[in-house]
Design an enzyme around this catalytic site. Structure first.
Site, PDB file in Angstrom:
ATOM      1  N   SER A   1      -1.123  13.005 -15.117  1.00  0.00           N
ATOM      2  CA  SER A   1      -2.897  13.134 -16.045  1.00  0.00           C
ATOM      3  C   SER A   1      -2.296  14.568 -16.767  1.00  0.00           C
ATOM      4  O   SER A   1      -1.786  15.449 -16.289  1.00  0.00           O
ATOM      5  CB  SER A   1      -3.254  12.808 -14.626  1.00  0.00           C
ATOM      6  OG  SER A   1      -4.481  13.474 -15.175  1.00  0.00           O
TER       7      SER A   1
ATOM      8  N   ASP B   1       1.388  -1.236  -0.148  1.00  0.00           N
ATOM      9  CA  ASP B   1       0.240  -0.105   0.174  1.00  0.00           C
ATOM     10  C   ASP B   1       0.786   1.236   0.211  1.00  0.00           C
ATOM     11  O   ASP B   1       1.492   1.404   0.936  1.00  0.00           O
ATOM     12  CB  ASP B   1      -0.753   0.432   1.326  1.00  0.00           C
ATOM     13  CG  ASP B   1      -1.678   1.345   1.394  1.00  0.00           C
ATOM     14  OD1 ASP B   1      -1.221   2.173   0.739  1.00  0.00           O
ATOM     15  OD2 ASP B   1      -2.091   0.801   2.351  1.00  0.00           O
TER      16      ASP B   1
ATOM     17  N   TYR C   1      -7.563  14.751  -7.427  1.00  0.00           N
ATOM     18  CA  TYR C   1      -6.485  14.454  -7.937  1.00  0.00           C
ATOM     19  C   TYR C   1      -6.209  15.108  -9.065  1.00  0.00           C
ATOM     20  O   TYR C   1      -4.514  14.868  -8.885  1.00  0.00           O
ATOM     21  CB  TYR C   1      -7.927  13.929  -8.643  1.00  0.00           C
ATOM     22  CG  TYR C   1      -7.717  12.828 -10.179  1.00  0.00           C
ATOM     23  CD1 TYR C   1      -6.970  11.244 -10.120  1.00  0.00           C
ATOM     24  CD2 TYR C   1      -7.519  13.079 -12.273  1.00  0.00           C
ATOM     25  CE1 TYR C   1      -5.948  10.971 -11.155  1.00  0.00           C
ATOM     26  CE2 TYR C   1      -6.825  12.750 -12.993  1.00  0.00           C
ATOM     27  CZ  TYR C   1      -6.509  11.769 -12.693  1.00  0.00           C
ATOM     28  OH  TYR C   1      -5.586  10.583 -13.257  1.00  0.00           O
TER      29      TYR C   1
ATOM     30  N   SER D   1      -3.107  16.140  -5.899  1.00  0.00           N
ATOM     31  CA  SER D   1      -1.457  15.274  -6.249  1.00  0.00           C
ATOM     32  C   SER D   1      -1.409  15.317  -7.209  1.00  0.00           C
ATOM     33  O   SER D   1      -0.359  15.218  -7.474  1.00  0.00           O
ATOM     34  CB  SER D   1      -2.755  14.026  -5.936  1.00  0.00           C
ATOM     35  OG  SER D   1      -3.811  13.644  -6.554  1.00  0.00           O
ATOM     36  N   LYS D   2      -1.874  15.353  -8.718  1.00  0.00           N
ATOM     37  CA  LYS D   2      -0.770  14.739  -9.685  1.00  0.00           C
ATOM     38  C   LYS D   2      -0.342  16.346 -10.388  1.00  0.00           C
ATOM     39  O   LYS D   2       1.334  16.680 -10.752  1.00  0.00           O
ATOM     40  CB  LYS D   2      -1.799  15.363 -10.837  1.00  0.00           C
ATOM     41  CG  LYS D   2      -2.765  13.550 -11.031  1.00  0.00           C
ATOM     42  CD  LYS D   2      -1.929  12.086 -10.539  1.00  0.00           C
ATOM     43  CE  LYS D   2      -2.909  11.042 -11.156  1.00  0.00           C
ATOM     44  NZ  LYS D   2      -1.745  10.278 -10.984  1.00  0.00           N
TER      45      LYS D   2
END
Length: 273
Positions: free
Chosen positions: A143, A65, A156, A159-160
């Site tokens: 991304s 993890d 999202y 974090s990217k």
């Protein structure tokens, strides 16, 4: 690209049980690499391993993890214990989400940052001494949302963006050390990521709002990643839409914001509606 470049290279791939991670593992395995597959489900990895490397000696499955630093540290230790080196680290494990920030439980953003950003930081930190020895490659799968923000994906996109900033900095720090750092940004890719995406309360979305059959395949993405590693590219953006979005964001940010809103609003069950 010469597939022989990857022969006998030791390649760690996180999030290797599905999507881009699994496709990459299979591709590198077919090129003769020694593949280390990491994911939370060890049973799934073990079941998939024969499809990655027919020779069981050339594949290692590690339960990890990536939001847990000790798991990342153990992943690196097991890799070095078996193969003696690390040539390429592909930080691919990731979570997505879909919800308006005003409706969002903040634990969702924390979960995404823990997996996407901190997972990349933890794995890179513990692999770095070995990658410096081999003048190897660190890959961060981000991304288009890490260049131009997507509404209803605050955790999202954040974090990217953070991964991109982190890896760009690591690259500059080691500009004279031979370390290769690739920020790899696929566009929309057919995978399980949208099914597993978290909603406002942290539960899995369970279904994708997109027509997955019309998206770039994980196999095509994996091939583009391999080419970018081979050429030691620093940044790679995929798909015409992805490239256009990044260009428009840089040149016409206000217009891009409006167009992005309209584009995402057309999704099935859009949070905007």
């Amino acid at each position: 690209m010469s597939p022989s470049y990857f022969t006998d290279k030791v390649i760690i791939i996180t999030g290797a049980s599905s999507g881009i991670g699994l496709a990459s593992a299979k591709l590198f395995g077919s090129y003769g690499a020694k593949v280390v597959m990491a994911a939370r489900s060890i049973d799934k990895l073990i079941a998939l391993a024969p499809e990655v490397c027919p020779n069981p000696e050339n594949v290692l499955c590690v339960k990890a993890d990536v939001s847990n630093e000790e798991d990342c540290k153990n992943l690196i230790a097991e890799t070095v214990a078996k193969f003696g080196k690390i040539d390429i680290l592909v930080n691919n494990a990731g979570l997505s989400m879909r919800a308006m920030f005003k409706d969002l439980d903040l634990s969702v953003i924390k979960s995404l940052m823990d997996v996407n950003f901190w997972g990349t930081v933890f794995c890179t930190k513990h692999a770095l001494p070995y990658l410096l020895q081999t003048k190897g490659s660190v890959v961060g799968v981000i991304s288009i949302a890490g260049y131009s923000a997507l509404p209803a994906r605050t955790g999202y996109s954040s974090s990217k963006y953070a991964i991109r900033g982190f890896l760009d900095t690591v690259r500059i720090e080691h500009i004279h050390d031979g370390l290769h750092v690739l920020v790899f940004a696929p566009g929309y890719t057919s995978s399980n990521v949208r099914n597993a995406a978290l909603t406002a309360d942290g539960s899995a979305q369970g279904e994708t709002p997109l027509d997955e059959g019309k998206l770039m395949s994980a196999e095509a993405v994996a091939y583009e990643m391999a080419k970018a590693i081979y050429k030691r590219k620093t940044h790679k953006i995929l798909t015409p839409l992805g490239k256009l979005t990044v260009l428009a964001h840089n040149l016409f940010p206000d217009l891009t914001d409006k167009l992005t809103y309209k584009y995402i609003a057309r999704e099935a069950n859009s949070p905007f509606k």
